[in-house]
Write an enzyme that holds these catalytic residues in place. Structure first.
Site, PDB file in Angstrom:
ATOM      1  N   PRO A   9       0.887  -1.265   0.056  1.00 50.29           N
ATOM      2  CA  PRO A   9       0.120  -0.010  -0.074  1.00 50.29           C
ATOM      3  C   PRO A   9       0.777   1.251  -0.115  1.00 50.29           C
ATOM      4  O   PRO A   9       1.950   1.278   0.707  1.00 50.29           O
ATOM      5  CB  PRO A   9      -0.912  -0.185   1.237  1.00 50.29           C
ATOM      6  N   ASN A  10       0.450   2.215  -0.760  1.00 54.53           N
ATOM      7  CA  ASN A  10       0.904   3.504  -1.028  1.00 54.53           C
ATOM      8  C   ASN A  10       2.267   3.647  -1.852  1.00 54.53           C
ATOM      9  O   ASN A  10       2.649   4.598  -2.158  1.00 54.53           O
ATOM     10  CB  ASN A  10       1.158   4.365   0.523  1.00 54.53           C
ATOM     11  N   ARG A  17       4.290  12.165  -3.806  1.00 51.27           N
ATOM     12  CA  ARG A  17       4.282  13.017  -2.472  1.00 51.27           C
ATOM     13  C   ARG A  17       5.324  12.455  -1.411  1.00 51.27           C
ATOM     14  O   ARG A  17       5.886  11.763  -1.688  1.00 51.27           O
ATOM     15  CB  ARG A  17       2.766  12.557  -1.607  1.00 51.27           C
ATOM     16  N   TYR A  22      11.134   9.009   0.781  1.00 51.10           N
ATOM     17  CA  TYR A  22      11.317   7.971  -0.280  1.00 51.10           C
ATOM     18  C   TYR A  22      11.934   8.444  -1.592  1.00 51.10           C
ATOM     19  O   TYR A  22      11.876   7.805  -2.658  1.00 51.10           O
ATOM     20  CB  TYR A  22       9.977   7.386  -0.477  1.00 51.10           C
ATOM     21  N   ASN A  73       7.720  -5.797  -1.298  1.00 42.68           N
ATOM     22  CA  ASN A  73       7.806  -4.551  -0.319  1.00 42.68           C
ATOM     23  C   ASN A  73       6.321  -4.671   0.155  1.00 42.68           C
ATOM     24  O   ASN A  73       5.367  -3.764  -0.449  1.00 42.68           O
ATOM     25  CB  ASN A  73       8.167  -3.439  -0.963  1.00 42.68           C
ATOM     26  N   ALA A  76       3.374  -0.792   4.641  1.00 44.36           N
ATOM     27  CA  ALA A  76       2.916  -0.743   6.146  1.00 44.36           C
ATOM     28  C   ALA A  76       2.345  -2.213   6.769  1.00 44.36           C
ATOM     29  O   ALA A  76       2.513  -2.578   7.817  1.00 44.36           O
ATOM     30  CB  ALA A  76       1.595   0.321   6.317  1.00 44.36           C
ATOM     31  N   ASP A  86       1.486 -15.533   6.331  1.00 45.86           N
ATOM     32  CA  ASP A  86       1.008 -16.924   6.151  1.00 45.86           C
ATOM     33  C   ASP A  86       1.070 -17.196   4.772  1.00 45.86           C
ATOM     34  O   ASP A  86       1.176 -18.246   4.473  1.00 45.86           O
ATOM     35  CB  ASP A  86      -0.312 -16.868   6.998  1.00 45.86           C
ATOM     36  N   GLU A  97      12.258  -9.690   1.208  1.00 47.92           N
ATOM     37  CA  GLU A  97      11.598  -8.447   1.589  1.00 47.92           C
ATOM     38  C   GLU A  97      12.429  -7.165   1.465  1.00 47.92           C
ATOM     39  O   GLU A  97      13.509  -7.198   1.820  1.00 47.92           O
ATOM     40  CB  GLU A  97      11.157  -8.550   3.083  1.00 47.92           C
ATOM     41  N   HIS A  99      12.666  -2.852   1.783  1.00 55.92           N
ATOM     42  CA  HIS A  99      12.005  -1.646   2.058  1.00 55.92           C
ATOM     43  C   HIS A  99      13.014  -0.557   1.708  1.00 55.92           C
ATOM     44  O   HIS A  99      14.331  -0.488   2.023  1.00 55.92           O
ATOM     45  CB  HIS A  99      12.045  -1.485   3.837  1.00 55.92           C
ATOM     46  N   ILE A 100      12.328   0.507   1.123  1.00 48.48           N
ATOM     47  CA  ILE A 100      13.210   1.692   0.406  1.00 48.48           C
ATOM     48  C   ILE A 100      13.802   2.382   1.576  1.00 48.48           C
ATOM     49  O   ILE A 100      15.042   2.616   1.555  1.00 48.48           O
ATOM     50  CB  ILE A 100      12.242   2.495  -0.261  1.00 48.48           C
ATOM     51  N   ARG A 106      13.663   4.592  11.911  1.00 49.65           N
ATOM     52  CA  ARG A 106      12.443   5.478  11.921  1.00 49.65           C
ATOM     53  C   ARG A 106      11.560   5.204  13.302  1.00 49.65           C
ATOM     54  O   ARG A 106      12.077   4.836  14.009  1.00 49.65           O
ATOM     55  CB  ARG A 106      11.656   4.923  10.567  1.00 49.65           C
TER      56      ARG A 106
HETATM   57  O1  CA2 Z   1      10.608   2.109   3.406  1.00 55.42           O
HETATM   58  C1  CA2 Z   1       9.526   1.257   2.648  1.00 55.42           C
HETATM   59  O2  CA2 Z   1       9.805   0.690   1.779  1.00 55.42           O
HETATM   60  C2  CA2 Z   1       8.378   1.016   3.563  1.00 55.42           C
HETATM   61  O3  CA2 Z   1       8.010  -0.273   3.171  1.00 55.42           O
HETATM   62  C3  CA2 Z   1       7.456   2.103   2.878  1.00 55.42           C
HETATM   63  C4  CA2 Z   1       6.085   2.203   3.566  1.00 55.42           C
HETATM   64  C5  CA2 Z   1       6.272   2.362   5.163  1.00 55.42           C
HETATM   65  O4  CA2 Z   1       4.941   2.072   5.622  1.00 55.42           O
HETATM   66  C6  CA2 Z   1       7.157   1.238   5.671  1.00 55.42           C
HETATM   67  O5  CA2 Z   1       7.099   1.377   6.986  1.00 55.42           O
HETATM   68  C7  CA2 Z   1       8.394   1.226   4.932  1.00 55.42           C
HETATM   69  C8  CA2 Z   1       5.274   3.305   2.837  1.00 55.42           C
HETATM   70  C9  CA2 Z   1       4.959   3.129   1.287  1.00 55.42           C
HETATM   71  C10 CA2 Z   1       5.117   4.585   0.623  1.00 55.42           C
HETATM   72  O6  CA2 Z   1       4.346   5.571   1.395  1.00 55.42           O
HETATM   73  C11 CA2 Z   1       4.391   6.654   1.002  1.00 55.42           C
HETATM   74  C12 CA2 Z   1       4.003   7.529   1.864  1.00 55.42           C
HETATM   75  C13 CA2 Z   1       3.834   9.077   1.438  1.00 55.42           C
HETATM   76  C14 CA2 Z   1       4.149   9.314  -0.033  1.00 55.42           C
HETATM   77  C15 CA2 Z   1       4.858   8.489  -0.802  1.00 55.42           C
HETATM   78  C16 CA2 Z   1       4.554   7.059  -0.412  1.00 55.42           C
END
Ligand code: CA2
Length: 163
Positions: A9-10, A17, A22, A73, A76, A86, A97, A99-100, A106
């Site tokens: 997600p996201n 954004r 990121y 990835n 969240a 699972d 896995e 993570h960027i 964090r």
């Molecule tokens: O560092 C990563 O790759 C994460 O998996 C990215 C997730 C975060 O919830 C993990 O803790 C670490 C977030 C995905 C992207 O979220 C955005 C938020 C705002 C703007 C753009 C992307």
């Protein structure tokens, strides 16, 4: 060799954004770069992004028999999803896995990844390059598995010839 790349997600918001954590690069560009790298390595890659936990579970299950390994990835969901953990465990495909960001540098709630324990390895904090490192690591692991399987087949053939 066929690898599925799953984005949680996201991650579709990358480059759109909040570039402070990121960066400016869009998910589409990250995927184009991975595609080029994979072609050089003679690996077939497919991409999937979803904001829905169940869709990610479905995609992991669909990988069974279709792909040799997974790069994921879970975003969240890494910190919350027993269902995704699972699913990774159930398909039993070598999974890396990514993570960027460096989740350990964090907020406390990002330090623990529920999904990491069922993955062959975890890469965090290298930015989008992490996906390329995962590709190299996974290809190495898959190469080793193929070599073991080939040796087992040869040993079986020898035993059958002897009997
Ligand atoms: O560092 C990563 O790759 C994460 O998996 C990215 C997730 C975060 O919830 C993990 O803790 C670490 C977030 C995905 C992207 O979220 C955005 C938020 C705002 C703007 C753009 C992307």
């Amino acid at each position: 060799m066929k690898i599925m790349i799953i984005q949680g997600p996201n991650l579709n918001m990358l480059g759109i954004r909040d570039p402070r954590i990121y960066g400016n690069i869009k998910l589409e560009t990250i995927h184009q770069n991975i595609q080029k790298h994979a072609e050089q390595m003679n690996i077939e890659v497919d991409f999937f992004q979803s904001n829905f936990e169940g869709e990610i579970v479905d995609k992991i299950q669909e990988c069974l028999g279709q792909y040799d390994g997974i790069i994921i990835n879970p975003a969240a969901y890494s910190h919350t999803s027993i269902a995704i953990r699972d699913a990774i465990s159930a398909v039993n495909l070598p999974t890396i896995e990514v993570h960027i960001s460096n989740i350990h540098a964090r907020e406390d709630f990002r330090h623990k990844s529920i999904t990491a324990a069922v993955c062959a390895g975890v890469i965090a904090g290298f930015g989008p390059i992490g996906y390329h490192l995962a590709l190299q690591g996974l290809s190495q692991i898959l190469g080793e598995i193929q070599a073991i399987q080939q040796a087992q087949r040869q040993a079986q053939e020898q035993t059958m010839q002897q009997n």
